[in-house]
Design a protein around this motif. Structure first.
Motif, mmCIF file in Angstrom:
data_model
loop_
_atom_site.group_PDB
_atom_site.id
_atom_site.type_symbol
_atom_site.label_atom_id
_atom_site.label_comp_id
_atom_site.label_asym_id
_atom_site.label_seq_id
_atom_site.Cartn_x
_atom_site.Cartn_y
_atom_site.Cartn_z
ATOM 1 N N LYS A 115 -90.051 -74.494 11.778
ATOM 2 C CA LYS A 115 -89.319 -73.354 11.206
ATOM 3 C C LYS A 115 -89.190 -73.580 9.701
ATOM 4 C CE LYS A 115 -84.967 -70.784 11.337
ATOM 5 N NZ LYS A 115 -83.640 -70.654 11.948
ATOM 6 N N PRO A 116 -89.898 -72.795 8.867
ATOM 7 C CA PRO A 116 -89.888 -73.049 7.415
ATOM 8 C C PRO A 116 -88.590 -72.577 6.748
ATOM 9 C CG PRO A 116 -91.854 -71.826 8.112
ATOM 10 C CD PRO A 116 -90.863 -71.760 9.230
ATOM 11 N N ILE A 117 -88.283 -73.203 5.610
ATOM 12 C CA ILE A 117 -87.272 -72.707 4.681
ATOM 13 C C ILE A 117 -88.045 -72.081 3.528
ATOM 14 C CG2 ILE A 117 -85.459 -73.383 3.048
ATOM 15 C CD1 ILE A 117 -84.891 -75.783 4.961
ATOM 16 N N VAL A 118 -87.828 -70.801 3.258
ATOM 17 C CA VAL A 118 -88.591 -70.090 2.229
ATOM 18 C C VAL A 118 -87.858 -70.182 0.892
ATOM 19 C CG1 VAL A 118 -89.401 -67.828 1.459
ATOM 20 C CG2 VAL A 118 -89.734 -68.529 3.835
ATOM 21 N N ILE A 119 -88.593 -70.575 -0.147
ATOM 22 C CA ILE A 119 -88.047 -70.581 -1.506
ATOM 23 C C ILE A 119 -88.859 -69.601 -2.341
ATOM 24 C CG2 ILE A 119 -87.640 -71.957 -3.577
ATOM 25 C CD1 ILE A 119 -87.279 -74.378 -1.758
ATOM 26 N N ILE A 120 -88.206 -68.500 -2.750
ATOM 27 C CA ILE A 120 -88.861 -67.519 -3.610
ATOM 28 C C ILE A 120 -88.620 -67.980 -5.044
ATOM 29 C CG2 ILE A 120 -88.940 -65.101 -4.326
ATOM 30 C CD1 ILE A 120 -88.188 -64.342 -1.452
ATOM 31 N N ASN A 121 -89.694 -68.490 -5.663
ATOM 32 C CA ASN A 121 -89.596 -69.176 -6.959
ATOM 33 C C ASN A 121 -89.999 -68.253 -8.107
ATOM 34 O OD1 ASN A 121 -89.136 -71.447 -8.565
ATOM 35 N ND2 ASN A 121 -91.248 -72.159 -8.401
ATOM 36 N N LYS A 122 -89.692 -68.652 -9.312
ATOM 37 C CA LYS A 122 -90.057 -67.935 -10.548
ATOM 38 C C LYS A 122 -89.451 -66.534 -10.585
ATOM 39 C CE LYS A 122 -94.403 -70.543 -10.969
ATOM 40 N NZ LYS A 122 -95.790 -70.547 -11.374
ATOM 41 N N ILE A 123 -88.180 -66.418 -10.174
ATOM 42 C CA ILE A 123 -87.517 -65.098 -10.166
ATOM 43 C C ILE A 123 -87.190 -64.628 -11.575
ATOM 44 C CG2 ILE A 123 -86.553 -65.323 -7.825
ATOM 45 C CD1 ILE A 123 -83.911 -66.212 -9.128
ATOM 46 N N ASP A 124 -87.408 -65.500 -12.595
ATOM 47 C CA ASP A 124 -87.152 -65.099 -13.984
ATOM 48 C C ASP A 124 -88.352 -64.414 -14.630
ATOM 49 O OD1 ASP A 124 -88.534 -67.507 -13.739
ATOM 50 O OD2 ASP A 124 -87.940 -68.190 -15.746
ATOM 51 N N LYS A 125 -89.478 -64.322 -13.922
ATOM 52 C CA LYS A 125 -90.656 -63.644 -14.482
ATOM 53 C C LYS A 125 -90.343 -62.161 -14.707
ATOM 54 C CE LYS A 125 -94.831 -66.099 -12.956
ATOM 55 N NZ LYS A 125 -96.037 -65.956 -12.116
ATOM 56 N N PRO A 126 -90.838 -61.567 -15.800
ATOM 57 C CA PRO A 126 -90.537 -60.145 -16.072
ATOM 58 C C PRO A 126 -90.986 -59.207 -14.946
ATOM 59 C CG PRO A 126 -91.553 -61.190 -17.983
ATOM 60 C CD PRO A 126 -91.633 -62.181 -16.873
ATOM 61 N N ALA A 127 -92.121 -59.519 -14.307
ATOM 62 C CA ALA A 127 -92.643 -58.633 -13.252
ATOM 63 C C ALA A 127 -92.298 -59.132 -11.850
ATOM 64 C CB ALA A 127 -94.162 -58.516 -13.394
ATOM 65 N N SER A 128 -91.350 -60.062 -11.734
ATOM 66 C CA SER A 128 -91.008 -60.591 -10.401
ATOM 67 C C SER A 128 -90.325 -59.525 -9.565
ATOM 68 C CB SER A 128 -90.099 -61.818 -10.528
ATOM 69 O OG SER A 128 -88.820 -61.437 -10.967
ATOM 70 N N ASN A 129 -90.576 -59.574 -8.262
ATOM 71 C CA ASN A 129 -89.960 -58.622 -7.326
ATOM 72 C C ASN A 129 -89.595 -59.390 -6.052
ATOM 73 O OD1 ASN A 129 -89.234 -56.521 -5.620
ATOM 74 N ND2 ASN A 129 -90.795 -55.129 -6.428
ATOM 75 N N ASP A 143 -97.630 -61.301 11.323
ATOM 76 C CA ASP A 143 -99.094 -61.300 11.494
ATOM 77 C C ASP A 143 -99.594 -62.632 12.040
ATOM 78 O OD1 ASP A 143 -99.180 -58.753 10.529
ATOM 79 O OD2 ASP A 143 -99.856 -59.303 8.502
ATOM 80 N N LEU A 144 -98.933 -63.727 11.644
ATOM 81 C CA LEU A 144 -99.385 -65.063 12.057
ATOM 82 C C LEU A 144 -98.783 -65.498 13.399
ATOM 83 C CD1 LEU A 144 -99.283 -66.934 8.608
ATOM 84 C CD2 LEU A 144 -101.272 -66.034 9.793
ATOM 85 N N GLY A 145 -98.057 -64.591 14.052
ATOM 86 C CA GLY A 145 -97.562 -64.874 15.402
ATOM 87 C C GLY A 145 -96.324 -65.741 15.448
ATOM 88 N N ALA A 146 -95.445 -65.628 14.435
ATOM 89 C CA ALA A 146 -94.213 -66.421 14.431
ATOM 90 C C ALA A 146 -93.310 -65.997 15.586
ATOM 91 C CB ALA A 146 -93.478 -66.234 13.103
ATOM 92 N N ASN A 147 -92.603 -66.968 16.182
ATOM 93 C CA ASN A 147 -91.668 -66.620 17.260
ATOM 94 C C ASN A 147 -90.340 -66.136 16.670
ATOM 95 O OD1 ASN A 147 -90.064 -68.916 16.587
ATOM 96 N ND2 ASN A 147 -91.318 -70.230 17.910
ATOM 97 N N THR A 148 -89.432 -65.734 17.541
ATOM 98 C CA THR A 148 -88.175 -65.126 17.091
ATOM 99 C C THR A 148 -87.371 -66.069 16.206
ATOM 100 O OG1 THR A 148 -88.150 -64.043 19.249
ATOM 101 C CG2 THR A 148 -86.162 -63.831 17.912
ATOM 102 N N GLU A 149 -87.332 -67.337 16.573
ATOM 103 C CA GLU A 149 -86.565 -68.302 15.783
ATOM 104 C C GLU A 149 -87.190 -68.505 14.404
ATOM 105 O OE1 GLU A 149 -84.935 -72.910 15.972
ATOM 106 O OE2 GLU A 149 -86.252 -72.178 17.561
ATOM 107 N N GLN A 150 -88.534 -68.566 14.350
ATOM 108 C CA GLN A 150 -89.221 -68.761 13.072
ATOM 109 C C GLN A 150 -89.068 -67.547 12.156
ATOM 110 O OE1 GLN A 150 -93.050 -69.642 14.801
ATOM 111 N NE2 GLN A 150 -92.918 -71.836 14.320
ATOM 112 N N LEU A 151 -88.953 -66.348 12.756
ATOM 113 C CA LEU A 151 -88.786 -65.129 11.946
ATOM 114 C C LEU A 151 -87.430 -65.086 11.252
ATOM 115 C CD1 LEU A 151 -90.416 -62.403 14.224
ATOM 116 C CD2 LEU A 151 -91.203 -63.125 11.976
ATOM 117 N N ASP A 152 -86.472 -65.794 11.794
ATOM 118 C CA ASP A 152 -85.130 -65.826 11.198
ATOM 119 C C ASP A 152 -85.057 -66.974 10.186
ATOM 120 O OD1 ASP A 152 -82.469 -65.292 10.726
ATOM 121 O OD2 ASP A 152 -81.754 -66.503 12.412
#
Length: 612
Positions: A115-129, A143-152
């Motif tokens: 179960k990954p921890i997602v880090i959305i990096n470089k949020i200071d970029k002018p075109a970041s979204n 799309d990659l077939g993650a299970n319910t726990e991994q989706l959370d």
């Protein structure tokens, strides 16, 4: 003390090493000028090439971190690491969003139930979204077939360069404490059954001039001590021989744990930790080290196969031995054998093959790698160490399955300005590429192509020129698929020197009208050396050392200044891209030269006749 084992995974240049550096600095493990990219080439190119182990301490917990490479050519490093950790930090650029290697590493992690921890990096970029990136990641997980726990999955927003993070975009960012707290909250403590029989499995190798080959791996069960006599059990899947399990003995002469990036000598280590052992000279990835010959080995770690191959040869050009310190076949062979100690994605066949007879050059071995960058990093390291050699053109590995020729295919994701998308589509179609998707946003076009690896070989420099340096090309290996047929990639011929000597501006001025030059004036050349390419598709033998005839007669306009265009100077990568089948790339500590296999025009004509 509890232990958490994590890996940081991402696409190339999404900021995972910068983030790791910041975590190490905040927890006081390293000095302010520290970087995980310790290799010279890593610092020059700004990419991670080798997976590295580090450890930090936070709230009475030891966190083992493995920093992994982001480039697809070093994907074999990532695959092995994922088997030995409990969770991953998936770092994604807030502007670029998920890229090919993001998909590759995430797919591997999800398949292993992580179960990954997602880090959305470089949020200071002018075109970041960040919101759109979060949405695209959710789609990718589905799309990659993650299970319910991994989706959370938990999400942290970060600016790795500034060393700050926050759990919500509206929060104030002070430091990286939100990431460290998220690790403690979501990553399960490593299982630490110290009383069970020992089971240790290496996922990476290192080399020490005094200790020999070192195995870096995870302690799954039991306790290991310096001086222990152990059994090394090799699963049948590694041996490729039925269901037999091979067992041999060894002795642990040194044992190291990690603190920061440094290795610390230890008397013992318990289950759950990541350690380094010495004393077993033939230790290999995926073997199980145990204290009983009857212990069941752990499942083997599979490493993906190489996709390209090329021959390494002794340099026999007229300039051989001028610049290199190590030039003989034996020295080159020993260096390749040393590389095999630690470079798992590489394979070498030391049989001479049929190239020696064809070219007259002594072949040291056929080298198999994961891509052009993988091979060029090895060659760059060798030339910096003083080696001199020559290599043949890289070729993709063709397999035959059920009577059908199969070749490697890649998924390429391309970001280009709208005005240059046409030429890129046109060139990739000629290289047997198939467009799978196309999106437009803010004057940029993102295209997804499925293309044979053969089609991408030699395309990257053309791509940079076509997109005026504004395009981004990323690719990942998908699978072996049916052969795509002939691909004509090169519409130019070679400009070959017919003489030996120093080039003169007068001669080059006349030649530059015929094509693109690789050399400048006053460069030493030899007969058979490729000095440029011709606009027409045929090879042309030229005289680049021809001087101007001097007479007493004068005429208006005859003494114009010679104006030479800047040459397309050959680097290692450029040389591997522009060379054709009958070329060798000569690599020395000071120079990179392109030459024909047969140096004289007479020999080339004879070879073409016998081949045709």
């Amino acid at each position: 003390m509890e232990i958490r084992n994590i890996a940081i995974i991402a696409h190339v240049d999404h900021g995972k090493t910068t983030l790791t550096d910041a975590l190490m600095k905040q927890t006081g493990m390293v000095s302010a000028d520290f970087t995980m990219d310790t290799n010279d080439l890593e610092q020059e190119r700004g990419i991670t090439i080798y997976a590295k182990n580090a450890a930090l301490y936070y709230k009475d917990t030891k966190i083992n971190i493995v920093d992994t490479p982001g480039h697809a050519d070093f994907g074999s490093e990532v695959e092995r690491v994922l088997r030995s950790i409990d969770s991953v930090l998936l770092v994604v650029d807030a502007q670029e969003g998920p890229m090919p290697q993001t998909k590759f590493v995430l797919k591997k992690a999800l398949e292993l139930g992580i179960k990954p921890i997602v880090i959305i990096n470089k949020i200071d970029k002018p075109a970041s979204n960040p919101d759109e990136t979060h949405h695209k990641l959710l789609e990718l997980f589905i799309d990659l077939g993650a299970n319910t726990e991994q989706l959370d999955f938990p999400v942290v927003y970060a600016i790795g360069r500034s060393g700050v993070a926050k759990l919500n975009m509206d929060d104030e960012a002070k430091d990286l404490t939100p990431i460290l707290d998220t690790i403690l909250k979501y990553v399960p403590p490593a299982k630490s059954d110290a009383s069970a029989p020992l089971r240790f499995q290496p996922f990476n190798l290192a080399y020490d001039n005094f200790l020999g080959r070192l195995g870096i791996g995870r302690m799954y069960e039991g306790t290991i001590h310096m001086g222990d006599t152990v059994y090394i059990r090799t699963p049948a899947t590694l041996l490729g021989t039925g269901n037999d399990i091979k067992t041999r003995t060894g002795k642990i002469t040194k044992l190291y744990t990690f603190k920061g990036l440094a290795r610390v000598e230890s008397e013992s280590a318990e289950a759950g930790d990541i350690v380094m052992v010495a004393g077993i000279p033939d230790i290999y990835i995926g073997e199980t080290i145990c204290t009983s010959p009857d212990t069941e080995p752990l499942p083997a770690i599979h490493v993906d196969e190489p996709t390209i191959s090329l021959n390494f040869l002794v340099n026999d050009s007229p300039f051989a031995g001028r610049e290199g310190k190590f030039v003989t076949g034996r020295q080159i062979r020993e260096r390749l054998e040393h590389e095999l100690e630690v470079n798992i994605g590489l394979k070498v066949d030391f049989g001479e093959g049929d190239l020696s007879a064809k070219s007259g050059s002594a072949v040291v071995g056929k080298v198999y790698g994961r891509g052009e960058l993988h091979i060029s990093i090895l060659l760059e390291n060798m030339r910096r160490e003083g080696y001199e050699l020559q290599v043949s053109q890289p070729q993709v590995i063709i397999k035959e399955v059920g009577g059908v020729k199969m070749e490697p295919f890649e998924e390429a994701i391309i970001d280009v300005p709208e005005e240059t998308s046409g030429i890129v589509i046109q060139k990739l179609n000629k290289r047997a590429g198939t467009m799978m998707n196309m999106e437009q946003h803010h004057g940029q076009v993102r295209m997804t192509f499925k293309i044979p690896t053969r089609g991408l070989l030699g395309f990257r420099n053309e791509f940079v020129i076509d997109t005026k340096g504004e395009g981004i090309l990323s690719s990942r290996f998908i699978d072996f698929e049916p052969h795509a047929g002939d691909i004509r990639k090169r519409a130019v011929g070679s400009m070959v020197s017919g003489e030996t000597g120093k080039t003169l501006a007068y001669a080059l001025d006349n030649l530059q009208a015929r094509g693109r030059l690789y050399i400048s004036a006053n460069t030493e050349v030899y007969a058979g050396m490729v000095i440029g390419d011709t606009s027409k598709g045929d090879d042309m033998t030229v005289n680049p050392i021809k001087g101007k005839k001097l007479t007493n007669m004068r005429a208006a306009g005859s003494d114009d200044n010679v104006m030479l265009a800047p040459p397309y100077t050959l680097t290692l990568e450029r040389g591997l891209e522009v060379m054709v089948e009958d070329d060798f790339l000569e690599i020395t500590p000071a120079s990179v030269r392109l030459r024909k296999r047969f140096l004289t025009e007479k020999d080339r004509i004879k070879a073409n006749r016998s081949a045709g």
